[in-house]
Scaffold this motif. Structure first.
Motif, PDB file in Angstrom:
ATOM      1  N   LEU A 186      -7.338  -3.769 -10.452  1.00  0.00           N
ATOM      2  CA  LEU A 186      -7.706  -2.419 -10.868  1.00  0.00           C
ATOM      3  C   LEU A 186      -6.766  -1.402 -10.231  1.00  0.00           C
ATOM      4  CD1 LEU A 186      -9.836  -0.851 -12.450  1.00  0.00           C
ATOM      5  CD2 LEU A 186     -11.225  -0.785 -10.385  1.00  0.00           C
ATOM      6  N   ARG A 187      -6.494  -1.583  -8.949  1.00  0.00           N
ATOM      7  CA  ARG A 187      -5.661  -0.622  -8.227  1.00  0.00           C
ATOM      8  C   ARG A 187      -4.222  -0.617  -8.712  1.00  0.00           C
ATOM      9  NH1 ARG A 187      -5.384  -1.681  -2.463  1.00  0.00           N
ATOM     10  NH2 ARG A 187      -3.912   0.051  -2.613  1.00  0.00           N
ATOM     11  N   SER A 188      -3.822  -1.726  -9.359  1.00  0.00           N
ATOM     12  CA  SER A 188      -2.426  -1.760  -9.815  1.00  0.00           C
ATOM     13  C   SER A 188      -2.166  -0.721 -10.911  1.00  0.00           C
ATOM     14  CB  SER A 188      -2.072  -3.164 -10.311  1.00  0.00           C
ATOM     15  OG  SER A 188      -2.826  -3.465 -11.466  1.00  0.00           O
ATOM     16  N   LEU A 189      -3.237  -0.148 -11.464  1.00  0.00           N
ATOM     17  CA  LEU A 189      -3.053   0.993 -12.384  1.00  0.00           C
ATOM     18  C   LEU A 189      -2.265   2.099 -11.701  1.00  0.00           C
ATOM     19  CD1 LEU A 189      -6.519   1.411 -14.132  1.00  0.00           C
ATOM     20  CD2 LEU A 189      -4.335   0.885 -15.220  1.00  0.00           C
ATOM     21  N   ALA A 190      -2.455   2.218 -10.383  1.00  0.00           N
ATOM     22  CA  ALA A 190      -1.724   3.244  -9.641  1.00  0.00           C
ATOM     23  C   ALA A 190      -0.599   2.651  -8.810  1.00  0.00           C
ATOM     24  CB  ALA A 190      -2.682   4.020  -8.729  1.00  0.00           C
ATOM     25  N   THR A 191      -0.857   1.464  -8.234  1.00  0.00           N
ATOM     26  CA  THR A 191       0.130   0.909  -7.301  1.00  0.00           C
ATOM     27  C   THR A 191       1.173   0.054  -7.998  1.00  0.00           C
ATOM     28  OG1 THR A 191      -1.317  -0.959  -6.918  1.00  0.00           O
ATOM     29  CG2 THR A 191      -1.485   0.880  -5.372  1.00  0.00           C
ATOM     30  N   GLY A 192       0.836  -0.421  -9.189  1.00  0.00           N
ATOM     31  CA  GLY A 192       1.714  -1.370  -9.868  1.00  0.00           C
ATOM     32  C   GLY A 192       3.001  -0.739 -10.343  1.00  0.00           C
ATOM     33  N   SER A 193       3.925  -1.597 -10.729  1.00  0.00           N
ATOM     34  CA  SER A 193       5.169  -1.084 -11.288  1.00  0.00           C
ATOM     35  C   SER A 193       5.795  -2.150 -12.172  1.00  0.00           C
ATOM     36  CB  SER A 193       6.135  -0.679 -10.180  1.00  0.00           C
ATOM     37  OG  SER A 193       6.277  -1.733  -9.268  1.00  0.00           O
ATOM     38  N   VAL A 194       6.622  -1.696 -13.085  1.00  0.00           N
ATOM     39  CA  VAL A 194       7.253  -2.610 -14.042  1.00  0.00           C
ATOM     40  C   VAL A 194       8.736  -2.686 -13.706  1.00  0.00           C
ATOM     41  CG1 VAL A 194       7.707  -3.057 -16.479  1.00  0.00           C
ATOM     42  CG2 VAL A 194       5.595  -1.881 -15.772  1.00  0.00           C
ATOM     43  N   PRO A 195       9.223  -3.902 -13.346  1.00  0.00           N
ATOM     44  CA  PRO A 195      10.653  -4.005 -13.029  1.00  0.00           C
ATOM     45  C   PRO A 195      11.504  -3.779 -14.269  1.00  0.00           C
ATOM     46  CG  PRO A 195       9.600  -6.170 -12.992  1.00  0.00           C
ATOM     47  CD  PRO A 195       8.514  -5.177 -13.249  1.00  0.00           C
ATOM     48  N   ILE A 196      12.660  -3.171 -14.070  1.00  0.00           N
ATOM     49  CA  ILE A 196      13.547  -2.998 -15.217  1.00  0.00           C
ATOM     50  C   ILE A 196      14.791  -3.875 -15.071  1.00  0.00           C
ATOM     51  CG2 ILE A 196      12.836  -0.708 -15.980  1.00  0.00           C
ATOM     52  CD1 ILE A 196      15.101   0.421 -14.222  1.00  0.00           C
ATOM     53  N   GLY A 197      14.764  -4.776 -14.058  1.00  0.00           N
ATOM     54  CA  GLY A 197      15.790  -5.831 -14.014  1.00  0.00           C
ATOM     55  C   GLY A 197      17.002  -5.517 -13.180  1.00  0.00           C
ATOM     56  N   PHE A 198      17.780  -4.564 -13.582  1.00  0.00           N
ATOM     57  CA  PHE A 198      19.104  -4.415 -12.974  1.00  0.00           C
ATOM     58  C   PHE A 198      19.095  -3.645 -11.652  1.00  0.00           C
ATOM     59  CE2 PHE A 198      18.524  -1.127 -16.157  1.00  0.00           C
ATOM     60  CZ  PHE A 198      18.781   0.010 -15.441  1.00  0.00           C
ATOM     61  N   SER A 199      17.975  -3.079 -11.281  1.00  0.00           N
ATOM     62  CA  SER A 199      17.997  -2.293 -10.052  1.00  0.00           C
ATOM     63  C   SER A 199      16.737  -2.573  -9.274  1.00  0.00           C
ATOM     64  CB  SER A 199      18.115  -0.800 -10.409  1.00  0.00           C
ATOM     65  OG  SER A 199      17.258  -0.039  -9.614  1.00  0.00           O
ATOM     66  N   GLU A 200      16.715  -2.190  -8.008  1.00  0.00           N
ATOM     67  CA  GLU A 200      15.492  -2.387  -7.234  1.00  0.00           C
ATOM     68  C   GLU A 200      14.432  -1.376  -7.680  1.00  0.00           C
ATOM     69  OE1 GLU A 200      15.334  -1.118  -3.212  1.00  0.00           O
ATOM     70  OE2 GLU A 200      17.043   0.227  -3.393  1.00  0.00           O
ATOM     71  N   PHE A 201      14.850  -0.354  -8.432  1.00  0.00           N
ATOM     72  CA  PHE A 201      13.915   0.646  -8.947  1.00  0.00           C
ATOM     73  C   PHE A 201      13.004   0.028 -10.004  1.00  0.00           C
ATOM     74  CE2 PHE A 201      12.867   3.725 -12.241  1.00  0.00           C
ATOM     75  CZ  PHE A 201      12.217   4.691 -11.500  1.00  0.00           C
ATOM     76  N   GLN A 202      11.722   0.302  -9.894  1.00  0.00           N
ATOM     77  CA  GLN A 202      10.777  -0.205 -10.886  1.00  0.00           C
ATOM     78  C   GLN A 202       9.956   0.978 -11.405  1.00  0.00           C
ATOM     79  OE1 GLN A 202       8.524  -3.239  -8.861  1.00  0.00           O
ATOM     80  NE2 GLN A 202      10.194  -4.711  -9.134  1.00  0.00           N
ATOM     81  N   ALA A 221      -6.923   7.646  -5.548  1.00  0.00           N
ATOM     82  CA  ALA A 221      -7.703   6.788  -4.664  1.00  0.00           C
ATOM     83  C   ALA A 221      -7.180   5.343  -4.719  1.00  0.00           C
ATOM     84  CB  ALA A 221      -9.178   6.841  -5.061  1.00  0.00           C
ATOM     85  N   PHE A 222      -6.869   4.900  -5.947  1.00  0.00           N
ATOM     86  CA  PHE A 222      -6.299   3.552  -6.096  1.00  0.00           C
ATOM     87  C   PHE A 222      -5.022   3.434  -5.279  1.00  0.00           C
ATOM     88  CE2 PHE A 222      -8.240   2.740 -10.555  1.00  0.00           C
ATOM     89  CZ  PHE A 222      -9.440   2.398  -9.956  1.00  0.00           C
ATOM     90  N   ASP A 223      -4.201   4.478  -5.355  1.00  0.00           N
ATOM     91  CA  ASP A 223      -2.902   4.437  -4.698  1.00  0.00           C
ATOM     92  C   ASP A 223      -3.058   4.454  -3.173  1.00  0.00           C
ATOM     93  OD1 ASP A 223       0.021   4.502  -4.874  1.00  0.00           O
ATOM     94  OD2 ASP A 223      -0.224   6.458  -3.906  1.00  0.00           O
ATOM     95  N   MET A 224      -3.972   5.266  -2.674  1.00  0.00           N
ATOM     96  CA  MET A 224      -4.087   5.422  -1.220  1.00  0.00           C
ATOM     97  C   MET A 224      -4.954   4.358  -0.583  1.00  0.00           C
ATOM     98  SD  MET A 224      -4.721   9.462  -1.000  1.00  0.00           S
ATOM     99  CE  MET A 224      -3.690  10.650  -1.795  1.00  0.00           C
ATOM    100  N   ASN A 225      -5.743   3.685  -1.381  1.00  0.00           N
ATOM    101  CA  ASN A 225      -6.654   2.639  -0.955  1.00  0.00           C
ATOM    102  C   ASN A 225      -7.848   3.179  -0.178  1.00  0.00           C
ATOM    103  OD1 ASN A 225      -7.810   0.229  -0.711  1.00  0.00           O
ATOM    104  ND2 ASN A 225      -6.420  -0.622   0.806  1.00  0.00           N
ATOM    105  N   SER A 226      -7.656   4.031   0.814  1.00  0.00           N
ATOM    106  CA  SER A 226      -8.831   4.589   1.478  1.00  0.00           C
ATOM    107  C   SER A 226      -8.765   6.108   1.431  1.00  0.00           C
ATOM    108  CB  SER A 226      -8.920   4.090   2.919  1.00  0.00           C
ATOM    109  OG  SER A 226      -7.939   4.704   3.706  1.00  0.00           O
ATOM    110  N   VAL A 227      -9.897   6.723   1.135  1.00  0.00           N
ATOM    111  CA  VAL A 227      -9.914   8.173   0.936  1.00  0.00           C
ATOM    112  C   VAL A 227     -10.994   8.834   1.773  1.00  0.00           C
ATOM    113  CG1 VAL A 227      -8.878   8.272  -1.337  1.00  0.00           C
ATOM    114  CG2 VAL A 227     -11.313   7.789  -1.125  1.00  0.00           C
ATOM    115  N   GLN A 228     -10.684  10.029   2.263  1.00  0.00           N
ATOM    116  CA  GLN A 228     -11.590  10.852   3.061  1.00  0.00           C
ATOM    117  C   GLN A 228     -12.363  11.789   2.138  1.00  0.00           C
ATOM    118  OE1 GLN A 228     -12.543  11.718   6.017  1.00  0.00           O
ATOM    119  NE2 GLN A 228     -11.175  10.734   7.522  1.00  0.00           N
ATOM    120  N   PRO A 229     -13.669  11.726   2.105  1.00  0.00           N
ATOM    121  CA  PRO A 229     -14.401  12.671   1.239  1.00  0.00           C
ATOM    122  C   PRO A 229     -14.105  14.126   1.596  1.00  0.00           C
ATOM    123  CG  PRO A 229     -15.840  10.928   2.030  1.00  0.00           C
ATOM    124  CD  PRO A 229     -14.547  10.762   2.763  1.00  0.00           C
TER     125      PRO A 229
END
Lengths: 514, 328
Positions: B144-160, B228-236
């Motif tokens: 679920l969290r990969s909606l924010a944390t995930g990334s799609v590689p584009i192959g030729f660079s370390e950038f995703q 919240a997905f990206d940070m994993n833990s959140v302060q109300p």
């Protein structure tokens, strides 16, 4: 003091152009100290523009204004050319302009309004005592016996008009320009104003008086200057001023032959039936009237007589009490403009810039606004092709003069703006077209287009109701006229009973209540 | 259009200047993070722009971010299913927008006041509900969290390509179509420009304005969850606070007028990018972080001033051209 040979103010060849309209086309004017010069002419004749130039609101494109500005009680200064860059400049030279619209801050009191922008002060503090004392003195001059600390919001429109005049007087004006000062005054207030003007005359102040009310002009003017289409038509000296002469000079034709329309109204089955309509402003009144298919119904009356209230109540803008409204025999409720629109009503509002069009938008988007949803693909996506076609056909039908339908509405002339405000409804084929002051601030050519359109809408079997303060328009376009006085219908006039006198009598409360 | 070009120029300038000052700025890893956070803020900015185009303002965005961002881990920890949680959070965001819209249209309250109260209320509410305890996902819900944390590689660079960017692209396209091609969008602009004229033209003004507040809160809610997905833990107490200001700043930089009636979705996205690049530049360039707000404030002010000057210049030229045309 009577008028001397040397004028106080001399205008030669005044010319002012706006995009699409020449408002002034070489106007000449002489004004002498201690005289009342009435400037008359139809709407769009250039009166207001001329006055705005004299008052420093606008500048001339060509021509000269010469002015012997100085204190009138001293020997006259010789004429010298002037060109005011601002209202303050004109005022400081003793030329004061009272606008047609009220320009008061109604959250402030009378004294603060009179001295707005030139408050007498001691160091950093406003000198309330001086304001009080001087305001009292000026208020007495205009016959307004109120405390200067009264809030303007609590005053009637007529009283507010007197405060405007008091403000103009407070600067020791040599020249006082009044643009339709009586349009919202009661008869008593008007009479009081005339006394004030006579007083000013005796003190040597020159007054330029603009009015559509020819009776007033006759009563007050020493000389009448007639303008038509931005040009001088002629002048009338005191003993030449008659109602008929003024009218025929203004319109350049005889008012009795105005009617070109032939009524096609079918009175046997009313299109619109209105019963006991009241508005928030006139909760006590109950308006009843019928509208036949093909009929053009005029609503006449003085400003503030309740005509706008009726039109806006019908269109659902204002809340309605217990009115019964029937369209083609079935009862309808018009709780908001959207509902009213769905029942086939359309309103061209009085205030074009605030309500009629979105001035910052192009012509096309303005014209398509009421039909956008109806024409949308799936009622969601704007159908651009239909939008363009629609705006083109509306522009053609009303011959809107614009470089293209992409031109912004605020850069059009008043007449063309109004054509857009009317044209946006045409594609809906309204069953009842309501128009509030349909030709206010509109040039002669555009006026004809709008009249032609009203006529063609009526000919197609729809009904037209229009409110107008322009006598000529009411006489010319109406099949029948309802005359309003203080919120209710003072009388009804059929085509064969129509005359300026009959309308004015009813509008001023002179007729028998019907 | 001229505005979008201008703001894009500003983005390019800040970007290139930072890159020249410190080449570390253009590493794939940094750019990827930059794009991720730009996307998250741009989602909030797009929501804000709908309200701003309607002539209103929404100050509650940050608190709605806090509300939904904390509600998701809270509800999940209480054993609610993922689907149920997302549905509930969507419902909450929708209700918030609906309430704002109803208060603004039916009761004629000022948007500033309504949403200021919202800002306070939702923050207090979530702090109370959560017992003011940090909420988090721990090591669960990685999918679920990969909606924010995930990334799609584009192959030729370390950038995703970060996942939020893909979400942003979809939202941008939908929002741009909504604003520019639909009846709703045209109505919204009409109401923002001249509400009275819109009403006199028979437009359903209340419904359209309510729609704008609902869209804004929904996007704020979505943003809150993704953050919240990206940070994993959140302060109300702190999650999302001040984010409304970033959202509004992005919208204004992107060409929305707070007077209402105009706005460009792509401009807002670029505006959000400018803010994030600036923020990043402050870190990369070693400018004291205490100055962060000062720098961002100055840049926005400069942008708005330049925009106003350009607008006046354009208006004057148009008037001159028309005057010449009229004389001819």
């Amino acid at each position: 003091m009577t008028s001397s040979d040397q004028p106080l103010l001399r205008v030669r060849g005044a010319t002012k152009r706006f995009p699409g309209v020449t408002a002034l086309d070489g106007v000449d004017l002489d004004l002498h100290a201690g005289e009342v010069l009435a400037v008359i002419g139809e709407n769009g004749a250039g009166k207001s523009t001329l006055m705005k130039i004299l008052g420093g609101v606008q500048r001339l494109d060509a021509g000269t204004v010469e002015y012997a500005g100085g204190n009138v009680s001293f020997s006259p200064v010789s004429l010298s050319p002037v060109s005011f860059n601002s209202v303050q400049e004109a005022v400081s030279r003793g030329i004061s302009l009272i606008h047609q619209e009220l320009n008061l801050s109604d959250n402030l009191d009378i004294g603060a309004n009179i001295f707005l922008g030139r408050e007498p002060h001691r160091f950093w503090w406003i000198d309330r005592a001086t304001i009080e004392a001087r305001s009292r003195e000026i208020l007495t001059r205009v016959g307004l016996h109120l405390s200067p600390s009264t809030l303007v919001a609590e005053l009637s429109i007529g009283m507010q008009q007197l405060v405007e005049i008091a403000r103009a007087l407070s600067v020791d004006a040599n020249v006082l320009i009044m643009d339709e000062p009586t349009s919202s005054l009661t008869l008593t207030e008007t009479e009081r104003l005339f006394e004030v003007v006579a007083d000013l005359k005796r003190q040597g102040v020159a007054v330029i008086y603009i009015s559509h009310r020819l009776g007033e002009v006759k009563a007050i003017a020493d000389r009448v200057l007639v303008l038509r289409d931005g040009q001088n038509v002629g002048e009338l000296a005191r003993d030449e001023i008659t109602h008929d002469r003024m009218v025929s000079m203004m319109v350049g034709r005889d008012l009795s032959n105005l009617r070109v329309r032939k009524s096609r109204a079918e009175h046997d089955r009313p299109l619109l039936k209105v019963r006991s309509l009241s508005s928030e402003r006139f909760p006590e009144t109950a308006i009843d009237f019928d509208l036949a298919p093909g009929e053009i119904l005029g609503l006449a009356g003085l400003v503030g007589a309740g005509r706008t209230e009726v039109l806006e109540a019908l269109f659902g803008i204002r809340r309605v009490g217990h009115a019964r409204i029937e369209l083609e025999g079935s009862a309808v409720t018009c709780g908001d403009p959207r509902q009213a629109m769905r029942h086939g009503l359309a309103l061209v509002p009085e205030d074009r810039k605030q309500h009629g069009v979105i001035t910052e938008w192009p012509v096309r988007e303005n014209l398509s606004l009421p039909v956008l949803w109806r024409d949308a693909r799936g009622r969601v996506f704007i159908d651009r092709r239909r939008e363009i076609e629609g705006s083109q056909s509306a522009m053609d039908r009303l011959s809107v003069k614009a470089s293209s339908d992409r031109q912004l509405v605020h850069s059009l002339s008043g007449g063309n703006q109004q054509k857009v405000a009317v044209g946006k409804w045409l594609d809906l084929d309204p069953r009842v077209l309501l128009l509030d002051e349909p030709t206010r601030g509109v040039d002669v050519g555009a006026k004809e287009e709008i009249y032609r359109l009203m006529d063609s809408v009526a000919s197609s079997g729809a009904g037209v109701v229009f409110a107008s303060s322009e006598m000529e328009e009411v006489l010319r376009m109406s099949d029948r006229v309802l005359v309003f006085h203080q919120g209710s219908i003072a009388g009804e006039l059929n085509a064969d009973e129509l005359s300026e006198e009959a309308i004015m009598t009813l509008a001023t409360g002179g007729g028998e209540p019907s | 259009m001229i505005k979008v070009v201008g703001i894009f120029g500003l983005l390019l300038f800040v970007f290139v200047a930072t890159a020249i000052a410190d080449p570390k700025f253009v590493t794939g890893y940094n750019l990827q993070n930059l794009l991720r956070w730009t996307s998250l803020f741009a989602i909030l900015g797009i929501g804000a722009s709908f309200v701003i185009v309607s002539g209103g303002i929404d100050l509650s965005i940050g608190s709605v971010v806090g509300l939904t961002g904390c509600l998701v881990p809270l509800l999940l920890s209480k054993g609610m299913s993922v689907g149920g949680t997302l549905l509930a959070v969507t419902g909450v965001a929708l209700a918030v927008g609906l309430i704002h819209g109803l208060l603004v249209t039916k009761l004629r309250l000022q948007p500033f006041v309504v949403t200021l109260c919202g800002l306070l209320f939702y923050r207090g509410l979530i702090r109370y509900i959560s017992g003011d305890q940090v909420q988090g996902f721990g090591s669960e819900y990685r999918g679920l969290r990969s909606l924010a944390t995930g990334s799609v590689p584009i192959g030729f660079s370390e950038f995703q390509i970060p996942a939020p960017f893909i979400i942003l692209v979809v939202i941008t396209v939908v929002a741009a179509v909504l604003l520019n091609r639909t009846v709703f969008g045209r109505y919204l602009k009409a109401i923002g420009r001249n509400e009275q004229a819109a009403r006199y033209s028979g437009l359903p003004t209340d419904r359209v304005v309510i729609g704008a507040y609902v869209l804004c809160s929904l996007l704020a809610g979505l943003g809150g969850v993704l953050f919240a997905f990206d940070m994993n833990s959140v302060q109300p107490s702190g999650h999302g606070s001040f984010y409304e200001l970033y959202a509004i700043a992005a919208a204004v930089l992107g060409g929305c007028s707070l007077r209402g009636g105009e706005g460009s979705i792509i401009g807002v996205v670029i505006g959000a990018a400018v803010l994030r690049v600036l923020y990043n530049a402050i870190n990369v360039l070693g400018i004291p972080t205490q100055l962060e707000f000062a720098v961002i404030g100055i840049v926005i002010l400069a942008g708005v001033i330049v925009d106003e000057l350009v607008r006046r210049w354009v208006t004057r030229r148009r008037l001159l051209r028309q005057a010449r045309g009229a004389r001819r």
